[in-house]
Design an enzyme around this catalytic site. Structure first.
Site, PDB file in Angstrom:
ATOM      1  N   LYS A  13       0.830  -1.220   0.000  1.00  0.00           N
ATOM      2  CA  LYS A  13       0.000   0.000   0.000  1.00  0.00           C
ATOM      3  C   LYS A  13       0.853   1.254   0.000  1.00  0.00           C
ATOM      4  O   LYS A  13       0.610   2.185  -0.742  1.00  0.00           O
ATOM      5  CB  LYS A  13      -0.847   0.114   1.277  1.00  0.00           C
ATOM      6  CG  LYS A  13      -1.813  -0.956   1.561  1.00  0.00           C
ATOM      7  CD  LYS A  13      -2.653  -0.602   2.790  1.00  0.00           C
ATOM      8  CE  LYS A  13      -1.895  -0.549   4.109  1.00  0.00           C
ATOM      9  NZ  LYS A  13      -1.422  -1.828   4.615  1.00  0.00           N
ATOM     10  N   ARG A  88      -8.521   1.529   9.493  1.00  0.00           N
ATOM     11  CA  ARG A  88      -8.135   0.136   9.700  1.00  0.00           C
ATOM     12  C   ARG A  88      -9.189  -0.605  10.521  1.00  0.00           C
ATOM     13  O   ARG A  88      -9.020  -1.795  10.776  1.00  0.00           O
ATOM     14  CB  ARG A  88      -6.828   0.091  10.472  1.00  0.00           C
ATOM     15  CG  ARG A  88      -5.630  -0.375   9.645  1.00  0.00           C
ATOM     16  CD  ARG A  88      -4.434  -0.310  10.564  1.00  0.00           C
ATOM     17  NE  ARG A  88      -3.307  -1.061  10.133  1.00  0.00           N
ATOM     18  CZ  ARG A  88      -2.231  -0.520   9.561  1.00  0.00           C
ATOM     19  NH1 ARG A  88      -2.194   0.758   9.280  1.00  0.00           N
ATOM     20  NH2 ARG A  88      -1.199  -1.271   9.259  1.00  0.00           N
ATOM     21  N   ARG A 127      12.491  -8.406   5.515  1.00  0.00           N
ATOM     22  CA  ARG A 127      12.832  -6.986   5.459  1.00  0.00           C
ATOM     23  C   ARG A 127      13.901  -6.613   6.485  1.00  0.00           C
ATOM     24  O   ARG A 127      13.839  -7.039   7.631  1.00  0.00           O
ATOM     25  CB  ARG A 127      11.553  -6.181   5.756  1.00  0.00           C
ATOM     26  CG  ARG A 127      11.301  -5.153   4.720  1.00  0.00           C
ATOM     27  CD  ARG A 127       9.907  -4.721   4.526  1.00  0.00           C
ATOM     28  NE  ARG A 127       9.159  -4.304   5.680  1.00  0.00           N
ATOM     29  CZ  ARG A 127       7.950  -3.774   5.561  1.00  0.00           C
ATOM     30  NH1 ARG A 127       7.405  -3.588   4.372  1.00  0.00           N
ATOM     31  NH2 ARG A 127       7.273  -3.434   6.630  1.00  0.00           N
ATOM     32  N   ARG A 160      13.144  -4.704  11.883  1.00  0.00           N
ATOM     33  CA  ARG A 160      12.241  -3.878  12.681  1.00  0.00           C
ATOM     34  C   ARG A 160      11.424  -4.799  13.582  1.00  0.00           C
ATOM     35  O   ARG A 160      11.018  -5.882  13.152  1.00  0.00           O
ATOM     36  CB  ARG A 160      11.283  -3.144  11.727  1.00  0.00           C
ATOM     37  CG  ARG A 160      11.344  -1.650  11.828  1.00  0.00           C
ATOM     38  CD  ARG A 160      10.568  -0.983  10.719  1.00  0.00           C
ATOM     39  NE  ARG A 160       9.150  -1.321  10.718  1.00  0.00           N
ATOM     40  CZ  ARG A 160       8.291  -0.860   9.802  1.00  0.00           C
ATOM     41  NH1 ARG A 160       8.703  -0.051   8.856  1.00  0.00           N
ATOM     42  NH2 ARG A 160       7.033  -1.198   9.840  1.00  0.00           N
ATOM     43  N   ARG A 171       0.026  -9.374  13.257  1.00  0.00           N
ATOM     44  CA  ARG A 171      -0.520  -8.244  12.487  1.00  0.00           C
ATOM     45  C   ARG A 171      -1.518  -8.732  11.441  1.00  0.00           C
ATOM     46  O   ARG A 171      -2.521  -8.081  11.170  1.00  0.00           O
ATOM     47  CB  ARG A 171       0.614  -7.479  11.792  1.00  0.00           C
ATOM     48  CG  ARG A 171       1.471  -6.695  12.761  1.00  0.00           C
ATOM     49  CD  ARG A 171       2.642  -6.057  12.067  1.00  0.00           C
ATOM     50  NE  ARG A 171       2.237  -4.907  11.273  1.00  0.00           N
ATOM     51  CZ  ARG A 171       3.054  -4.244  10.460  1.00  0.00           C
ATOM     52  NH1 ARG A 171       4.306  -4.623  10.328  1.00  0.00           N
ATOM     53  NH2 ARG A 171       2.635  -3.221   9.785  1.00  0.00           N
TER      54      ARG A 171
HETATM   55  P1  AMP Z   1       1.860   0.596   8.850  1.00  0.00           P
HETATM   56  O1  AMP Z   1       3.157   1.266   8.536  1.00  0.00           O
HETATM   57  O2  AMP Z   1       0.679   1.227   8.147  1.00  0.00           O
HETATM   58  O3  AMP Z   1       1.883  -0.892   8.652  1.00  0.00           O
HETATM   59  O4  AMP Z   1       1.579   0.852  10.409  1.00  0.00           O
HETATM   60  C1  AMP Z   1       2.456   0.395  11.405  1.00  0.00           C
HETATM   61  C2  AMP Z   1       1.706   0.203  12.726  1.00  0.00           C
HETATM   62  O5  AMP Z   1       1.140   1.459  13.140  1.00  0.00           O
HETATM   63  C3  AMP Z   1       0.517  -0.752  12.657  1.00  0.00           C
HETATM   64  O6  AMP Z   1       0.890  -2.101  12.807  1.00  0.00           O
HETATM   65  C4  AMP Z   1      -0.337  -0.263  13.831  1.00  0.00           C
HETATM   66  O7  AMP Z   1       0.183  -0.706  15.058  1.00  0.00           O
HETATM   67  C5  AMP Z   1      -0.122   1.250  13.762  1.00  0.00           C
HETATM   68  N1  AMP Z   1      -1.175   1.883  12.926  1.00  0.00           N
HETATM   69  C6  AMP Z   1      -1.013   2.484  11.713  1.00  0.00           C
HETATM   70  N2  AMP Z   1      -2.182   2.950  11.232  1.00  0.00           N
HETATM   71  C7  AMP Z   1      -3.121   2.634  12.173  1.00  0.00           C
HETATM   72  C8  AMP Z   1      -4.534   2.816  12.266  1.00  0.00           C
HETATM   73  N3  AMP Z   1      -5.240   3.404  11.283  1.00  0.00           N
HETATM   74  N4  AMP Z   1      -5.158   2.372  13.393  1.00  0.00           N
HETATM   75  C9  AMP Z   1      -4.479   1.783  14.385  1.00  0.00           C
HETATM   76  N5  AMP Z   1      -3.161   1.544  14.354  1.00  0.00           N
HETATM   77  C10 AMP Z   1      -2.478   1.965  13.259  1.00  0.00           C
END
Ligand code: AMP
Length: 214
Positions: A13, A88, A127, A160, A171
């Site tokens: 994404k 989300r 990664r 990470r 996740r």
């Molecule tokens: P991402 O880089 O989008 O995969 O986000 C990394 C982490 O940030 C996710 O695994 C969540 O813990 C948190 N996160 C990002 N966006 C959201 C959201 N819309 N709602 C809740 N947690 C989020």
């Protein structure tokens, strides 16, 4: 154009949102990036978010919604935006719908990037990032020239915390339970455009541009 990018973590994404943002000249809003920046800068928000992120859990809706609200009110979002990683959960989507209605606007399309779980686990657990300069690598798809060492600054690369296999699996579970229902939510509104997330980034990009007709 007002867009949402939907898909499992690791589906691509973020990569596709960044490309679209450049092509359409509209801001790319990634809640994950906003949280990571706050963690890096040691803010209160960052401290709270880190507890959840490191465990592969979602940050609570109140916190997430308030940062998105602030961001969408900024001037550069007037002509469009690409939301990446938000909404989300169903409550986040309902909040977004309400906020956009109040602004007299709506989402145009939701691009759903479809990748199966096995492929996601392979992609994410390989990664590696450089903690010094931020360069990213992949043990299979983009290996470092010398094992474990950053090509650019020679620091030792790391995985990470939220890319560790057990965290990726949790996740994905969170994705299926809390985020996947959004496909149905936006399908009912006639907004979903599904694209197969292929290995080649360029192929996926082509498919995204095609479904959007841009
Ligand atoms: P991402 O880089 O989008 O995969 O986000 C990394 C982490 O940030 C996710 O695994 C969540 O813990 C948190 N996160 C990002 N966006 C959201 C959201 N819309 N709602 C809740 N947690 C989020």
């Amino acid at each position: 154009m007002k867009l949402i990018m939907l898909g499992a973590p690791g589906a691509g994404k973020g990569t596709q949102a960044a490309k679209l943002s450049e092509k359409l000249n509209i801001p790319h809003i990634s809640t994950g990036d906003i949280f990571r920046n706050n963690i890096k800068n040691g803010t209160e928000l960052g401290k709270k978010a880190k507890e959840y992120i490191d465990k592969g859990m979602l940050v609570p809706d109140e916190l997430t919604i308030s940062i998105v609200k602030d961001r969408l009110m900024q001037e550069d979002c007037k002509n469009g935006f690409i939301l990446d990683g938000f909404p989300r959960t169903i409550p986040q989507a309902e909040y977004l719908q309400k906020a956009l209605n109040e602004m007299g606007t709506d989402i145009d399309h939701v691009v759903n990037i479809d990748v199966d779980d096995g492929e996601i686990i392979k992609r994410m657990s390989g990664r590696r990032v450089c903690p010094n300069c931020g360069a990213t690598f992949h043990t299979v798809f983009k290996p470092t020239k010398t094992e474990g060492t950053c090509d650019l600054c020679q620091a030792k690369v790391i995985q990470r915390e939220d890319d560790k296999e057990e965290t990726v699996i949790s996740r994905l579970k969170t994705y299926h339970e809390q985020t996947e229902p959004l496909i149905d939510f936006y399908s009912k509104k006639g907004k979903i455009l599904t694209v197969a997330g292929r290995k080649e980034i360029e192929e996926t990009s082509k498919a995204v541009l095609e479904v959007l007709g841009v």
